[in-house]
Design an enzyme around this catalytic site. Structure first.
Site, mmCIF file in Angstrom:
data_model
loop_
_atom_site.group_PDB
_atom_site.id
_atom_site.type_symbol
_atom_site.label_atom_id
_atom_site.label_comp_id
_atom_site.label_asym_id
_atom_site.label_seq_id
_atom_site.Cartn_x
_atom_site.Cartn_y
_atom_site.Cartn_z
ATOM 1 N N ASP A 432 1.229 -1.412 -0.064
ATOM 2 C CA ASP A 432 0.221 -0.122 0.406
ATOM 3 C C ASP A 432 0.460 1.283 0.227
ATOM 4 O OD1 ASP A 432 -1.792 2.099 0.506
ATOM 5 O OD2 ASP A 432 -3.283 0.865 1.513
ATOM 6 N N HIS A 433 0.374 2.036 -1.284
ATOM 7 C CA HIS A 433 1.606 2.980 -0.948
ATOM 8 C C HIS A 433 1.454 3.701 -0.143
ATOM 9 C CE1 HIS A 433 4.999 4.735 -3.164
ATOM 10 N NE2 HIS A 433 4.785 4.257 -4.078
ATOM 11 N N ARG A 434 0.754 4.141 0.608
ATOM 12 C CA ARG A 434 0.158 5.139 1.473
ATOM 13 C C ARG A 434 1.066 5.095 3.032
ATOM 14 N NH1 ARG A 434 -6.546 4.084 1.868
ATOM 15 N NH2 ARG A 434 -5.876 1.737 1.926
ATOM 16 N N CYS A 436 3.475 3.401 2.841
ATOM 17 C CA CYS A 436 5.180 3.887 2.703
ATOM 18 C C CYS A 436 5.422 4.029 1.339
ATOM 19 C CB CYS A 436 5.423 2.825 3.471
ATOM 20 S SG CYS A 436 6.200 1.123 2.279
#
Length: 462
Positions: A432-434, A436
């Site tokens: 999940d790019h949110r 890291c």
């Protein structure tokens, strides 16, 4: 004097609101013992045998096999107490109906215990008329053993007409389905107990609307002078319900909510395979490769805790989780499930091997409990068992990351400056790019690859 008690589908925990009847374990007229399993149901998480807290004669069942029932809907009624004489199972006058008090609940005809995982409460007495034309019920003595019995068909409740007042719907999933598909629940005829609207009723109403729309669209073509094209062949329709429906909903939610990204790396697993072989040759319980990969994941998550987290979308907060509860993907005859090894970060390789084996066997047998399938914080997906090298897996919502492991096969590899044949595996991390950025995700994956290539790296954190 006998009392007829109603047993309702209990709360199966973990927010589950409905279940599908897979198999009845008792028939009308059978004698059941306290806490004897009476029906096998399939929830969105597991197959569960539901025990009945009453002992006596089954006088009615509600729902055929394949029917979905909401939590709180009647499952069956049981005549308890008395001599089992036919006259005791008939309906009494309202003023003569016995009352079941809290003290009566802890009796020889009721377990008195909250069934673990099911949340049953004390019994509620209800007088129900036993169909006199059903001799198997009228003549079934309470104390008689249930042998050579013939199942008795139970008539389903008649659907009720449209509603002007409150709509009889318990399940929020049914309401959401109707709202999303534009179905007015006031026009839906419920087939459940007392006119309760089930998911199947909404799906039937939706199918009727689609059929009407298709017929209206085809009407002009019938009147046209040109020849109508040959009708399209109707394909097989497979309902997305039960486990398959739950998986579909979860994957769709993951793709909708999580901005995922994937990075991957090839790693030389020759030393890891040699280390595992040495462990197993030393005696004691065999260590699985999955257990070693789990140990590596747990240590990597301790170094990169950003990936052992979840996102509270409503609060717009990242929640770092204190323990590693490791899920692993398992393919079963019922579909894909993800059992969870609790506190994987504190377990030894032997303990992990044992727990993986237990959960895998339960998954194959369809006996995983809701607790076995929930609470995961990170997932390990060994799709190499299917003979593939790589994949871009979908994050197991609401987790933040998943490590994928391909097959380990001999490949040409530059080792110590020379070309050699080594055991190579592709590792992929979907995250999940949110929670890291790529630097953190790359650092995690590189550490995992380093431990696979040089297992002695783990000694620094043991």
């Amino acid at each position: 004097m006998a009392q007829v008690l109603e047993f309702k589908l209990p709360d199966l925990g973990e927010g589950l609101t409905e279940a599908e009847i897979v198999r009845w374990l008792v028939a009308v007229g059978d004698v059941v013992a306290i806490d004897q399993p009476v029906v096998e149901v399939e929830t969105a998480k597991a197959m569960v045998e539901v025990p009945c807290p009453y002992g006596g004669v089954v006088t009615a069942r509600y729902g055929e096999e394949g029917t979905e029932l909401p939590v709180g809907a009647p499952l069956l009624t049981v005549a308890v107490g008395g001599t089992g004489a036919p006259e005791e199972l008939t309906e009494a006058a309202p003023e003569a109906a016995p009352k079941v008090t809290a003290a009566d609940a802890v009796s020889s005809e009721y377990s008195g215990n909250v069934l673990v995982g099911y949340g049953t409460a004390g019994p509620v007495a209800r007088r129900r008329r036993v169909q006199r034309e059903n001799p198997a019920v009228a003549q079934a003595p309470v104390a008689a053993p249930a042998v050579a019995r013939t199942p008795v068909a139970v008539k389903a409740p008649e659907p009720v007409a449209g509603h002007d007042g409150p709509v009889p719907v318990i399940s929020p999933l049914v309401r959401k389905l109707a709202r999303d598909r534009g179905i007015d629940l006031r026009e839906v005829r419920g087939s459940g107990p007392e006119g309760l609207i089930l998911r199947a009723d909404v799906e039937l109403a939706l199918a009727a609307l689609e059929q009407s729309a298709a017929a209206a669209a085809a009407a002009p073509a019938v009147a046209a002078p040109v020849a109508a094209p040959a009708p399209a062949v109707a394909g097989e329709r497979i309902p997305l319900r039960g486990l398959r429906g739950a998986v579909a909903d979860k994957l769709s939610r993951s793709r909708t909510e999580i901005p995922d990204a994937t990075c991957w790396v090839d790693a030389d697993a020759t030393e890891l395979m040699a280390a595992r072989r040495a462990m197993n040759e030393a005696g004691g319980p065999k260590i699985s490769l999955l257990a070693l990969l789990a140990r590596i994941c747990a240590h990597a998550l301790a170094r990169f805790p950003e990936l052992n987290s979840t996102v509270d979308t409503a609060a717009r907060e990242i929640v770092r989780l204190p323990a590693v509860h490791l899920g692993f993907a398992a393919q079963t005859p019922r579909g894909l499930v993800v059992p969870v090894v609790k506190d994987a970060g504190t377990r030894t390789a032997e303990s992990l091997t044992e727990e993986f084996a237990r959960l895998t066997e339960s998954a194959r047998q369809g006996t995983l409990t809701p607790a076995d399938l929930t609470g995961g914080t990170f997932t390990l997906n060994n799709y190499g068992v299917f003979g593939v090298d790589g994949s871009t897996p979908i994050v197991n919502h609401p987790e933040a990351a998943m490590l994928g492991v391909g097959r380990i096969i001999p490949k040409p590899w530059v080792h110590q400056g020379e070309l050699a044949v080594r055991q190579v595996v592709q590792l992929s991390l979907t995250f999940d790019h949110r929670v890291c950025d790529g630097g953190t995700a790359g650092g995690f994956l590189r550490y995992v690859a380093d431990c696979v290539e040089q297992p002695a790296v783990l000694l620094r954190t043991l």
